[in-house]
Each structure stands twice: as C-alpha cells, then as structure tokens.
Write a protein that holds these residues in place. Structure first.
Motif, PDB file in Angstrom:
ATOM      1  N   GLU A 435       0.811  -1.213   0.000  1.00 39.45           N
ATOM      2  CA  GLU A 435       0.000   0.000   0.000  1.00 39.45           C
ATOM      3  C   GLU A 435       0.849   1.269   0.000  1.00 39.45           C
ATOM      4  N   VAL A 436       1.944   1.247   0.709  1.00 47.38           N
ATOM      5  CA  VAL A 436       2.763   2.463   0.825  1.00 47.38           C
ATOM      6  C   VAL A 436       3.881   2.489  -0.198  1.00 47.38           C
ATOM      7  N   GLY A 437       3.954   1.511  -1.022  1.00 47.49           N
ATOM      8  CA  GLY A 437       4.958   1.527  -2.066  1.00 47.49           C
ATOM      9  C   GLY A 437       6.343   1.099  -1.622  1.00 47.49           C
ATOM     10  N   GLY A 438       6.410   0.231  -0.624  1.00 43.35           N
ATOM     11  CA  GLY A 438       7.688  -0.333  -0.215  1.00 43.35           C
ATOM     12  C   GLY A 438       8.427   0.411   0.873  1.00 43.35           C
ATOM     13  N   ASP A 439       7.828   1.474   1.399  1.00 40.48           N
ATOM     14  CA  ASP A 439       8.480   2.237   2.463  1.00 40.48           C
ATOM     15  C   ASP A 439       8.144   1.582   3.798  1.00 40.48           C
ATOM     16  N   ALA A 440       9.157   1.031   4.478  1.00 44.84           N
ATOM     17  CA  ALA A 440       8.926   0.306   5.731  1.00 44.84           C
ATOM     18  C   ALA A 440       8.468   1.246   6.827  1.00 44.84           C
ATOM     19  N   PHE A 441       9.070   2.460   6.906  1.00 43.82           N
ATOM     20  CA  PHE A 441       8.676   3.397   7.949  1.00 43.82           C
ATOM     21  C   PHE A 441       7.224   3.834   7.777  1.00 43.82           C
ATOM     22  N   ALA A 442       6.853   4.114   6.514  1.00 40.10           N
ATOM     23  CA  ALA A 442       5.450   4.506   6.249  1.00 40.10           C
ATOM     24  C   ALA A 442       4.508   3.350   6.529  1.00 40.10           C
ATOM     25  N   ALA A 443       4.969   2.111   6.280  1.00 39.18           N
ATOM     26  CA  ALA A 443       4.120   0.958   6.574  1.00 39.18           C
ATOM     27  C   ALA A 443       3.874   0.828   8.063  1.00 39.18           C
ATOM     28  N   ARG A 444       4.914   1.071   8.873  1.00 42.39           N
ATOM     29  CA  ARG A 444       4.731   0.968  10.315  1.00 42.39           C
ATOM     30  C   ARG A 444       3.825   2.090  10.824  1.00 42.39           C
ATOM     31  N   GLN A 445       3.973   3.274  10.279  1.00 39.40           N
ATOM     32  CA  GLN A 445       3.099   4.370  10.689  1.00 39.40           C
ATOM     33  C   GLN A 445       1.636   4.074  10.338  1.00 39.40           C
ATOM     34  N   LEU A 446       1.449   3.491   9.184  1.00 42.03           N
ATOM     35  CA  LEU A 446       0.091   3.120   8.786  1.00 42.03           C
ATOM     36  C   LEU A 446      -0.480   2.073   9.728  1.00 42.03           C
ATOM     37  N   ALA A 447       0.356   1.125  10.127  1.00 40.28           N
ATOM     38  CA  ALA A 447      -0.114   0.098  11.054  1.00 40.28           C
ATOM     39  C   ALA A 447      -0.484   0.703  12.394  1.00 40.28           C
ATOM     40  N   VAL A 448       0.296   1.709  12.866  1.00 46.14           N
ATOM     41  CA  VAL A 448      -0.014   2.363  14.127  1.00 46.14           C
ATOM     42  C   VAL A 448      -1.342   3.084  14.046  1.00 46.14           C
ATOM     43  N   ARG A 449      -1.582   3.780  12.939  1.00 47.40           N
ATOM     44  CA  ARG A 449      -2.847   4.511  12.796  1.00 47.40           C
ATOM     45  C   ARG A 449      -4.026   3.548  12.769  1.00 47.40           C
ATOM     46  N   ARG A 450      -3.862   2.446  12.068  1.00 51.52           N
ATOM     47  CA  ARG A 450      -4.970   1.482  12.000  1.00 51.52           C
ATOM     48  C   ARG A 450      -5.263   0.865  13.368  1.00 51.52           C
ATOM     49  N   ARG A 451      -4.167   0.554  14.130  1.00 48.76           N
ATOM     50  CA  ARG A 451      -4.409  -0.023  15.447  1.00 48.76           C
ATOM     51  C   ARG A 451      -5.048   0.990  16.386  1.00 48.76           C
ATOM     52  N   SER A 452      -4.647   2.248  16.258  1.00 45.69           N
ATOM     53  CA  SER A 452      -5.237   3.272  17.112  1.00 45.69           C
ATOM     54  C   SER A 452      -6.706   3.471  16.792  1.00 45.69           C
ATOM     55  N   SER A 453      -7.036   3.496  15.491  1.00 46.03           N
ATOM     56  CA  SER A 453      -8.438   3.654  15.106  1.00 46.03           C
ATOM     57  C   SER A 453      -9.255   2.430  15.469  1.00 46.03           C
ATOM     58  N   ALA A 454      -8.631   1.284  15.403  1.00 41.49           N
ATOM     59  CA  ALA A 454      -9.349   0.063  15.762  1.00 41.49           C
ATOM     60  C   ALA A 454      -9.676   0.040  17.245  1.00 41.49           C
ATOM     61  N   ARG A 455      -8.740   0.567  18.097  1.00 40.16           N
ATOM     62  CA  ARG A 455      -9.018   0.567  19.535  1.00 40.16           C
ATOM     63  C   ARG A 455     -10.037   1.629  19.903  1.00 40.16           C
ATOM     64  N   SER A 456     -10.071   2.730  19.112  1.00 43.44           N
ATOM     65  CA  SER A 456     -11.012   3.809  19.447  1.00 43.44           C
ATOM     66  C   SER A 456     -12.404   3.582  18.870  1.00 43.44           C
ATOM     67  N   THR A 457     -12.528   2.721  17.878  1.00 42.72           N
ATOM     68  CA  THR A 457     -13.821   2.446  17.261  1.00 42.72           C
ATOM     69  C   THR A 457     -14.643   1.560  18.186  1.00 42.72           C
ATOM     70  N   THR A 458     -15.858   1.923  18.369  1.00 47.02           N
ATOM     71  CA  THR A 458     -16.770   1.120  19.184  1.00 47.02           C
ATOM     72  C   THR A 458     -17.736   0.414  18.272  1.00 47.02           C
ATOM     73  N   ASN A 459     -18.196  -0.693  18.705  1.00 47.48           N
ATOM     74  CA  ASN A 459     -19.173  -1.472  17.958  1.00 47.48           C
ATOM     75  C   ASN A 459     -20.579  -1.013  18.358  1.00 47.48           C
ATOM     76  N   TYR A 460     -21.314  -0.515  17.321  1.00 50.95           N
ATOM     77  CA  TYR A 460     -22.671  -0.033  17.564  1.00 50.95           C
ATOM     78  C   TYR A 460     -23.649  -1.049  16.980  1.00 50.95           C
ATOM     79  N   SER A 461     -24.781  -1.234  17.679  1.00 51.15           N
ATOM     80  CA  SER A 461     -25.883  -2.064  17.136  1.00 51.15           C
ATOM     81  C   SER A 461     -27.140  -1.197  17.090  1.00 51.15           C
ATOM     82  N   PHE A 462     -27.733  -1.149  15.936  1.00 48.74           N
ATOM     83  CA  PHE A 462     -28.944  -0.323  15.755  1.00 48.74           C
ATOM     84  C   PHE A 462     -30.144  -1.239  15.906  1.00 48.74           C
ATOM     85  N   THR A 463     -31.062  -0.906  16.850  1.00 46.05           N
ATOM     86  CA  THR A 463     -32.267  -1.706  17.077  1.00 46.05           C
ATOM     87  C   THR A 463     -33.474  -0.789  16.985  1.00 46.05           C
ATOM     88  N   PHE A 464     -34.489  -1.321  16.435  1.00 45.64           N
ATOM     89  CA  PHE A 464     -35.756  -0.585  16.352  1.00 45.64           C
ATOM     90  C   PHE A 464     -36.677  -1.138  17.417  1.00 45.64           C
TER      91      PHE A 464
END
Length: 579
Positions: A435-464
């Motif tokens: 995804e980052v075109g072979g840049d290892a540092f950019a790949a690690r930064q991307l992984a950090v952002r994804r893990r941070s967003s994954a921990r901050s995202t909550t699972n919502y259930s919509f019920t009527f």
C-alpha cells in the motif's frame, strides 16, 4: 683447648681469691678447701694479721704434705700441681710475713694465686674429658635409657598461614639430662661453659617431626647455653625460630578452630636408649602479654607418647596449640558487604518494568561486585577440594543476585506485553508494504494509525424498538397521514472476550517458553489497549526474596557459629614420615 679453659675459669678464680683474702684477713683461724683430682682437701691457714705463739709448729707444713700426697700418683703431663705451684702455695700459707707489710704482700702475690686456681679448674675440665667418648650415651651399657627432660618458653607466635598450612614461633628450647662422666667436686656448684664444649660432649639428636624450616639465632653469637653441675646434670638451652606444619580443616572457615601441633623426638635413638619427658606441669609457657593477630589461644595441652616407625618405637613429645579464629575482620570485609549487595539487588522489584536497561544494569552490577569480593576472599586460602563456610555464603549471595536477574527476565519475556510494540503478522506486513509503495517506515506508521483507530472504534448495534401507541396498528389502520415513528438508536459497547487459561497452565507455558502463547498474550494485551505496569511476579518477589534470605541466614549462622567440635588427641598425629 687448654687456653679456652684458662679463659673460662679466670672469672671463677676471682671469687676464690676473694674468699681466700677474706679468710687471710680474719683475726681467727680458718680453713679453705682445695679441689683436686683425688678429692677435696681442707687446708688449715693461720691469720696473717695476728700470729699466735700457741700455733703448733707442724701446721705450716700441712699444705706441703697434702700436695705431695695428691700428686704422687699423677703423670707429669696432667698433674694438678707441679713443684713450683707447690712451693708457691706453701710459701703463701706458711710464711710468717712478720717483716713485710700486708698490703704489699697482697699486691705481689694476687696474680700468682689467680694463675694457680685457674690452672686447677682447667686441669679438672681436661681430666673430665680425658677418657670421655662423646659418641656413647651417658647410660651406655647400664641397661636403662637416658632420660632427657624438656621445656619451652615461647616468646612470640605467628603468623599462622592457611595458604601454606604452617605456623611460626620464636622460643627458648631447653633440654636437661645427666651425664655422670662429667661430674666433679669443688667449691663451684655449676660451670657455664663455651658452646665449643658442645663438640666434645654427647648431646641428644632432637629434631621436630613436623618442622619445615627451623634455625638457631646467631646474632651476635650463636644463642646457646651450656651449663654443667657437680653431679653431671647438663642444661642445654638455645633460642630457636620454628616453622612447623599445621594441618588445617577449613570447612568452617572463618568460624573455625585449629589445632597446630609441635612434635619432637630423637632421630636415631629408640625408646630403649633415649626417653623424652616434659620437665614438669609447666613445661610449656608463654611470655606474659603474648597475643596472636588472627587467633585466640584457647589451650596448649602436651603429652608424652610412643611412636612406631620402621626402625622401632621412639619416645616422642607433643604439644598442641588450640586456636580459635577472630571473625570480626570477615564480618566487616565480607559478610556485611555481601548482605548489602543482595539487598541492593532487590531494588529492581520496585523499578518500573518498562525500564529494562535500569533493572538489567543493576543486576549485573551486583553480580560483578560479588565476584570481586569472592576472588579477594579466596586469595589467602588454599585450593581445597571442599567448600568452606565463606564459600557457601558467597554462593548464596550469588544465587539471590542471579535470581533477581532471572526474575526480571521472566517478567520481561512473559508479562511485559502491550508496551507499545506493534505485533504485525507477515501477511499483514506484506499488504502494508504494497500500500505504501515499499516504504517500511510509512508501513509501520500506517499500522499504528490502523491499530489506534481500531481501539477507538466502538461497535454499535442499531435496534428498532416496538412501535409506540402512536405508531401502533390501530393508528395505522386509520386514514390519518402516516407519521414517521421515532427511532431510538441504542449504542452498545461490546468487549472482546478472551479465552481464560488456568494459572497452572500459564505457569507451564512460561517455564516451557511457549512462543505461541506469548504472542497470543501480546495480541490480547494490544486489543485491551492498556498496559499492566506492575507485574504480579514483582509483587510476589518483594516478599519472597527478603523472607527466604533471612531464613537462610538464620540457618547458616546456627549451623556454623554454634557447632564447634571439641579438641581431641589424635591416635596417629604423624601420618607420613620420610627418612
């Protein structure tokens, strides 16, 4: 040799002359005694100051008659008196000196009296050694052994070396025996003779069985003494520095007690020819105030015993110096520093487990310090095949310092998870690189952002929820226009469930070093999004390490400090002898 005897006896004649002059000056009649080869003869003298007419006329001739009687059976070479000596003493004892002043007479004849008495003593000594055989024992051919009595006065003792297993001491070594061949009669009870006389008489061949290097002091002259009494009793004394073996048992070092023996006896004469005995109940003494630097002298028992060698049975004397070591030096230099170093290593239990370099550095420092103390304490000890009490204490201290390092290794390897390190699988890493075109540092930064967003995202259930009365079917059947029903959005946060593993199995995984379990724990900790900064292992170690160390120290000091064996005589104190 004749000149030597003359020199030695000059001092003795001075006392005789004083007695003679005192008798000559007395107002009353007196008597002196003349010691010769054939016995002691009384010589009657009259006063020089007052001459009584009642004195018998034959009295002045007593000396002349006595001397002729003594010398009639003696050869010319070894006569006690020759004609000139006889005339001199005869004139001295029989002349009236009525026409001479007493003081002038004393001055002119004092030298002559000295020469005569000195010649008498010299001839006595030469006559004693005339038929003397110094290669034979005093009791040779009599059917009983010669008895040699011994005593020792110790001036100083030390050092006691554990490395060489020996000790040194400076002492006066005295031997007594009787040689009737050297008995004599005379006004002197004993004669102190030159050490050159030792070469002409018999003396015991005493040597030290466990001696390593002993010598007689020779400054400024050889420190020896020879004294002969009238009955032939001989005193032979010398000043020695003795370096003797001391077999040591160092299992309880430095809380040990040692027994250093001194064993002496004859080298060539068996107990049928020569017997050694301690002189009395105080045959071994010390100079008042003598102390040792490393030991306390508990006791010094001594005994006589018979030692069997290939050549026969030999009479032997033994004295054992029982010593107890001072432990103060080792407490200050070894024990207390080791305890403090072990306690210092426990500080790492209170250091944050994320401070890896701090905890590892502290543990390695304590281990190296203990190594230095251990090497220094073994410098003065021999390389024995067993461990001493000091070695066991150092090993115990090593164990605790190394256990502290191993404890942190367990904390770091198995429980230090979720510390910020991103765990990325190989497949996920390849996707990030593409995804980052072979840049290892950019790949690690991307992984950090994804893990941070994954921990901050909550699972919502919509019920009527169920329709209210306003939105019921009843209303629906009416012709009224349809109203949008209120929709309640409920947000539910779901937690990720973890597979609970029993604690005993967790311990087995940790001991076995299961890498898959470790990675699983890391993933679970990363999903939780928090870090457990205090390990349960650290909490347990804060209590277990000090408690166990205190118990081991208590057991250690009870075993070594209060278990001292009593000293006992060995059945075979001389294990090996080489001749």
């Amino acid at each position: 040799m004749r000149k030597i005897f003359l020199m030695r006896t000059t001092m003795l004649t001075a006392s005789l002359i004083t007695i003679l002059l005192g008798i000559l000056e007395a107002e009353a009649k007196g008597a002196i005694y003349l010691t010769t080869k054939n016995g002691t003869i009384p010589i009657i003298l009259t006063s020089l100051n007052t001459r009584s007419d009642s004195t018998p006329q034959h009295t002045p001739r007593i000396l002349s008659a006595a001397t002729k009687n003594l010398s009639q059976n003696v050869g010319d070479e070894h006569d006690y008196w020759d004609e000139s000596d006889e005339m001199l003493l005869s004139n001295y004892a029989n002349s009236s000196y009525e026409n001479h002043d007493t003081a002038i007479w004393k001055r002119n004849n004092k030298r002559s009296i000295n020469d005569v008495v000195s010649k008498n003593i010299t001839l006595v000594l030469e006559n004693l050694l005339k038929n003397y055989e110094n290669s034979q024992l005093p009791t040779h051919g009599k059917g009983y052994p010669t008895v040699v009595q011994t005593n020792i006065l110790i001036r100083s003792m030390g050092p006691v070396s554990e490395l060489d297993m020996d000790y040194s001491m400076d002492c006066y070594f005295r031997q007594y025996w009787r040689d009737t061949r050297l008995s004599f009669l005379g006004p002197i009870r004993s004669l102190s003779l030159s050490i050159k006389m030792l070469e002409r008489i018999w003396r015991p061949d005493t040597y030290f069985y466990n001696g390593k290097h002993s010598y007689v002091h020779t400054i400024t002259v050889p420190n020896k003494l020879l004294r002969i009494s009238q009955h032939g009793d001989i005193l032979y004394s010398m000043r020695l520095t003795i370096k003797a073996k001391c077999p040591m048992e160092l299992r309880n070092f430095p809380m040990d007690r040692q027994s250093c023996p001194l064993i002496l006896g004859s080298y060539a004469y068996s107990n049928q020819q020569l017997v050694y005995q301690w002189q009395n109940s105080e045959s071994v003494n010390f100079v008042p105030g003598m102390t040792l630097s490393q030991f306390d002298l508990i006791s010094f028992p001594y005994r006589n015993f018979t030692f069997t060698r290939r050549e026969g049975d030999f009479s032997v004397l033994q004295v054992s110096f029982n010593l107890q070591r001072h432990t103060g030096y080792f407490l200050i230099q070894v024990y207390v520093p080791c305890i403090l170093i072990v306690v210092l290593s426990w500080v790492s239990f209170w250091i944050h487990r994320e401070a890896t370099s701090d905890r590892v550095g502290l543990g390695i420092t304590t281990v190296l310090t203990l190594s230095t103390i251990s090497l220094d304490s073994r410098t003065d000890l021999p390389k024995v095949r067993y461990a001493t009490a000091l070695d066991w204490f150092l090993l115990m201290s090593f164990f605790y310092c190394i256990a502290t390092l191993l404890e942190f290794a367990g904390v770091h390897y198995f429980t230090k998870v979720g510390s910020g390190e991103i765990v990325i699988d190989d497949s996920e890493w390849e996707e990030l690189i593409e995804e980052v075109g072979g840049d290892a540092f950019a790949a690690r930064q991307l992984a950090v952002r994804r893990r941070s967003s994954a921990r901050s995202t909550t699972n919502y259930s919509f019920t009527f929820p169920a329709a209210s009365n306003n939105c019921s079917g009843e209303n629906a059947s009416q012709d009224t226009p349809e109203q949008p029903c209120a929709v309640r959005l409920t947000v539910e946060r779901t937690t990720q469930t973890e597979t609970r593993v029993p604690r005993w199995r967790q311990l087995l995984y940790c001991l076995a070093g299961d890498d898959r379990y470790r990675r699983q724990r890391q993933v679970e900790a990363g999903n939780r999004g928090h870090i457990n900064s205090v390990s349960h292992i650290d909490r347990a170690a804060r209590v277990m390490f000090p408690a166990s160390f205190a118990l081991l120290n208590l057991f250690y000091w009870m075993v070594y400090a209060f278990s001292n064996d009593d000293f006992a005589w060995s059945d075979n104190p001389i294990n090996t002898l080489s001749h």
